[in-house]
Design a protein around this motif. Structure first.
Motif, short mmCIF file in Angstrom:
data_model
loop_
_atom_site.label_atom_id
_atom_site.label_comp_id
_atom_site.label_asym_id
_atom_site.label_seq_id
_atom_site.Cartn_x
_atom_site.Cartn_y
_atom_site.Cartn_z
N ARG A 188 0.87 -1.17 0.00
CA ARG A 188 0.00 0.00 0.00
C ARG A 188 0.91 1.23 0.00
O ARG A 188 1.54 1.55 1.01
CB ARG A 188 -0.91 -0.02 1.23
N ALA A 189 1.00 1.88 -1.14
CA ALA A 189 1.93 2.99 -1.32
C ALA A 189 1.25 4.31 -1.00
O ALA A 189 0.28 4.69 -1.66
CB ALA A 189 2.45 2.99 -2.76
N LEU A 190 1.76 5.03 0.00
CA LEU A 190 1.15 6.28 0.42
C LEU A 190 1.84 7.47 -0.26
O LEU A 190 3.07 7.53 -0.32
CB LEU A 190 1.24 6.45 1.94
N THR A 191 1.04 8.39 -0.74
CA THR A 191 1.55 9.59 -1.39
C THR A 191 0.53 10.70 -1.27
O THR A 191 -0.67 10.45 -1.16
CB THR A 191 1.85 9.32 -2.89
N ARG A 192 1.02 11.94 -1.29
CA ARG A 192 0.09 13.08 -1.26
C ARG A 192 -0.50 13.34 -2.63
O ARG A 192 -1.46 14.08 -2.77
CB ARG A 192 0.80 14.32 -0.72
N ASP A 193 0.07 12.72 -3.68
CA ASP A 193 -0.40 12.97 -5.05
C ASP A 193 -0.54 11.65 -5.82
O ASP A 193 0.36 11.26 -6.57
CB ASP A 193 0.58 13.90 -5.77
N PRO A 194 -1.67 10.97 -5.66
CA PRO A 194 -1.87 9.68 -6.35
C PRO A 194 -1.89 9.81 -7.87
O PRO A 194 -1.75 8.80 -8.57
CB PRO A 194 -3.24 9.21 -5.83
N ASP A 195 -2.07 11.02 -8.38
CA ASP A 195 -2.12 11.21 -9.83
C ASP A 195 -0.77 11.60 -10.42
O ASP A 195 -0.66 11.83 -11.62
CB ASP A 195 -3.15 12.30 -10.18
N GLY A 196 0.26 11.68 -9.58
CA GLY A 196 1.58 12.04 -10.06
C GLY A 196 2.23 10.91 -10.86
O GLY A 196 1.82 9.75 -10.78
N THR A 197 3.25 11.26 -11.61
CA THR A 197 3.92 10.29 -12.49
C THR A 197 4.47 9.10 -11.71
O THR A 197 4.29 7.94 -12.10
CB THR A 197 5.08 10.98 -13.24
N GLN A 198 5.15 9.36 -10.60
CA GLN A 198 5.74 8.26 -9.82
C GLN A 198 4.66 7.38 -9.20
O GLN A 198 4.79 6.15 -9.14
CB GLN A 198 6.65 8.83 -8.72
N ALA A 199 3.56 7.99 -8.73
CA ALA A 199 2.48 7.21 -8.13
C ALA A 199 1.82 6.32 -9.17
O ALA A 199 1.50 5.15 -8.90
CB ALA A 199 1.45 8.15 -7.50
N ILE A 200 1.62 6.84 -10.37
CA ILE A 200 1.03 6.03 -11.45
C ILE A 200 1.94 4.85 -11.78
O ILE A 200 1.46 3.72 -12.00
CB ILE A 200 0.79 6.92 -12.68
N ALA A 201 3.25 5.09 -11.79
CA ALA A 201 4.19 4.00 -12.07
C ALA A 201 4.12 2.92 -10.99
O ALA A 201 4.19 1.72 -11.30
CB ALA A 201 5.61 4.55 -12.18
N LEU A 202 3.97 3.33 -9.74
CA LEU A 202 3.84 2.35 -8.65
C LEU A 202 2.57 1.52 -8.81
O LEU A 202 2.57 0.30 -8.59
CB LEU A 202 3.84 3.06 -7.31
N ALA A 203 1.48 2.18 -9.18
CA ALA A 203 0.22 1.46 -9.40
C ALA A 203 0.37 0.46 -10.54
O ALA A 203 -0.11 -0.68 -10.46
CB ALA A 203 -0.90 2.44 -9.69
N GLN A 204 1.04 0.87 -11.60
CA GLN A 204 1.24 -0.03 -12.74
C GLN A 204 2.13 -1.21 -12.37
O GLN A 204 2.00 -2.29 -12.94
CB GLN A 204 1.85 0.75 -13.91
N ALA A 205 3.01 -1.02 -11.39
CA ALA A 205 3.87 -2.10 -10.93
C ALA A 205 3.16 -3.08 -10.00
O ALA A 205 3.69 -4.15 -9.68
CB ALA A 205 5.10 -1.53 -10.23
N GLY A 206 1.96 -2.68 -9.52
CA GLY A 206 1.18 -3.58 -8.68
C GLY A 206 0.87 -3.10 -7.29
O GLY A 206 0.24 -3.81 -6.50
N ALA A 207 1.31 -1.87 -6.95
CA ALA A 207 1.02 -1.34 -5.61
C ALA A 207 -0.38 -0.73 -5.56
O ALA A 207 -0.90 -0.26 -6.57
CB ALA A 207 2.06 -0.28 -5.24
N GLU A 208 -0.95 -0.75 -4.37
CA GLU A 208 -2.21 -0.04 -4.12
C GLU A 208 -1.83 1.37 -3.68
O GLU A 208 -1.25 1.55 -2.61
CB GLU A 208 -3.01 -0.73 -3.03
N VAL A 209 -2.13 2.35 -4.48
CA VAL A 209 -1.75 3.73 -4.18
C VAL A 209 -2.85 4.42 -3.39
O VAL A 209 -4.02 4.42 -3.80
CB VAL A 209 -1.43 4.51 -5.47
N VAL A 210 -2.48 5.01 -2.25
CA VAL A 210 -3.45 5.63 -1.35
C VAL A 210 -2.97 7.03 -0.99
O VAL A 210 -1.79 7.25 -0.71
CB VAL A 210 -3.61 4.79 -0.06
N ARG A 211 -3.89 7.99 -0.97
CA ARG A 211 -3.54 9.37 -0.62
C ARG A 211 -3.41 9.49 0.90
O ARG A 211 -4.31 9.10 1.65
CB ARG A 211 -4.61 10.34 -1.11
#
Length: 313
Positions: free
Chosen positions: A38-61
């Protein structure tokens, strides 16, 4: 996967600061080893967050200044990786202070406690535990204060204490005017480590909680003088890259704390046990190996971008 407990890797690990250098490295290793992340970030729509989601992480604000958002994001997870930026880190606001860093680290620890996290891995910095023996740079003291709060909460925790990162030499912090330029004395060896190796050790700690909970471990991959660093980069890229030391007084004119940090590195510095790090993680990279695998390409990309945009690099 034989070294990993498959029952553990079906559980979820929360990665705080997941889009930063360390967070991305930890996430990458955890996903590779079969964890739910579960990858936490203040910007789930950012480039790095999108890459994490594509790699299989659950991205959460979630935001480290908002303990309620951290607690909500940690609910139901088993493990949590915590790292905070230091003053001057890329992406931090100009007004970000050491007190902010401590507050953020305390918030993450409080959220882990409230959510009942089974294993917290916190990245501190080497020598932070020498706080009572000598005057330390501000960034070391702030990490120590977070460590102390984790201990006071009684959290099941592992403290990783890496030295300076090799990645510090990949951008505008050190590459200026056709030189490698920092406040470090040219001939004094400095301990450094690749961020990816911190990610590997963090993943190892999560996989073996019975061995790692309660441990405090300093980490370093190489010890090398700045002139040698510049020569190695120049050789890898096929360019001349002289090393130039920035005068400490010029640094002091901008920041007394940063000047003292450089003086401390030049006179006392990190004392991590490199062979011990390799016993923990045999794949730990020295500087030349890091250059060959990823470092040289990162530096070349920065220099190309600087030339394209007309920056003075």
């Amino acid at each position: 996967m034989e070294k990993y407990d498959m029952k553990l890797t079906r559980k979820t690990v929360v990665v705080v600061g997941a889009t930063g250098l360390q967070g991305r490295a930890v996430t990458r290793h955890l996903l590779r080893d079969g964890w739910q992340v579960r990858a936490l970030t203040r910007d789930p729509d950012g480039t790095q967050a999108i890459a994490l989601a594509q790699a299989g992480a659950e991205v959460v604000r979630a935001r480290m200044e908002d303990v309620d958002s951290l607690t909500a994001a940690a609910e139901g997870a088993w493990g949590l990786f915590s790292v905070q930026p230091t003053v001057g880190s890329p992406g931090t606001a100009p007004e970000f202070t050491a007190e902010d860093e401590v507050r953020w680290g305390v918030n993450v620890a409080e959220a882990a406690h409230a959510a009942g996290i089974g294993h917290l891995v916190f990245t501190s910095v080497a020598e932070a535990d020498r706080h009572l023996e000598e005057r330390l740079p501000v960034n070391l003291v702030s990490k120590w204060r977070i460590e102390q709060h984790i201990a006071a909460l009684g959290l099941p925790a592992t403290i990783l204490r890496p030295v300076s990162f090799m990645e510090n030499f990949t951008g505008g912090y050190a590459l200026r005017n056709g030189t490698l330029s920092t406040g470090l004395a040219p001939e004094i060896p400095q301990q450094i480590m690749a961020v990816d190796d911190v990610g590997a050790v963090a993943a190892l700690a999560f996989s073996r909680p019975e061995e790692w909970i309660g441990r405090e471990v300093s980490l370093a991959g190489d010890e090398i003088a700045p002139v040698r660093i510049a020569a190695a980069i120049g050789k890898a890229l096929g360019i001349p890259l002289p090393y130039v030391q920035v005068p400490i007084e010029a640094i002091r004119a901008l920041s007394e704390d940063f000047a003292y940090a450089n003086e401390w590195l030049n006179t006392r510095g990190y004392r991590a046990d490199i062979p011990a790090t390799r016993r923990i993680h045999p794949g730990t990279m020295d500087f030349d190996t890091w250059l060959e695998r990823t470092g040289a390409s990162q530096i070349a990309a920065f220099l190309d971008s600087a030339r394209t945009t007309g920056q003075d690099a």
